[in-house]
Design an enzyme around this catalytic site. Structure first.
Site: not given
Length: 245
Positions: A139, A152
């Site tokens: 990501s 995250y």
């Protein structure tokens, strides 16, 4: 029709929706034999019907090391080997660190980071035999952390670090390691959010831009693994044109 992966064997985790589903379909269309795994295994039946090539569906929980080993073994038994592993399974449970439900932290670490590690560890001996490729779906959060997304981001930074160490260990033995870092993608990932503030912020952000689609990321995966053996595309960063951050 692109048949650049004719006869190759691919295992895709988190294939019940979104990027994993789109990637499995794209690689099947390119000629690969595809094993697809997910905890929501019931959803894989529809994917199997839509894929043009041979598909093996697997009930896979990447947080369970034995489950990852069983999935790899079943793939090799069915197709005779393994050429590509796509580690896509993940979840995003963003929220402030202060007052957080730390069980959500554990879920993200176990799925996003340890799940990637477990599956890679199980697949690596087979990938070494075939001089294959590991694709890690990371990501933009693996490059920069945002308020509300600390854990995250920590998992994705971890995936990136693990992948770079892996690359240095196996690249001279013919195994390529690819890290794909998408920005905002129209997937179910944001539906995992339980924090109302994070939900509202995500909705506002998504409504303000033209989002990437899962198929855009699948094309990047196909590009990376279709290169000649002497070419290693180690990192692809993909953002929506409208995403400034």
């Amino acid at each position: 029709m692109d048949r650049s992966l004719q006869g190759k064997v691919v295992l895709v985790t988190g294939a019940s929706s979104g990027i994993g589903e789109a990637t499995a379909l794209a690689l099947s269309e390119a000629g690969a034999n595809v094993a697809v795994g997910a905890r929501r295994a019931d959803r894989l039946a529809d994917l199997e019907k839509r894929a043009p090539g041979e598909v093996l569906t697997l009930d896979l929980d990447v947080t369970d090391e034995q489950s990852t080993r069983a999935a790899v073994s079943a793939t090799v038994e069915r197709f005779g080997g393994l050429d590509v592993l796509v580690n896509n399974a993940g979840l995003m449970l963003n929220g402030s660190i202060l007052g957080a439900d730390t069980t959500e932290w554990a879920r993200m670490v176990h799925t996003n980071l340890l799940g990637t590690m477990y599956t890679t560890h199980a697949a690596l001996p087979h990938l070494l035999q075939r001089k294959g490729t590991v694709v890690q779906i990371s990501s933009t959060s693996g490059r920069q952390a945002s308020a509300g997304g600390g854990v995250y981001a920590a998992t994705k930074f971890g995936v990136n670090a693990f992948s770079e160490a892996l690359r240095k260990e196996v690249t001279t033995r013919g195994v390529r390691v690819v890290v794909i870092e998408p920005g905002m993608v129209a997937t179910e990932l944001l539906s995992h959010l339980t924090d109302p503030t994070m939900q509202a912020a995500a909705r506002d952000m998504m409504s303000a831009m033209r989002l990437l689609q899962s198929a855009d990321i699948a094309k990047a995966v196909l590009y990376a693994i279709s290169q000649p053996e002497h070419v290693a595309v180690n990192e692809i960063l993909i953002r929506p044109t409208d995403q400034a951050a």
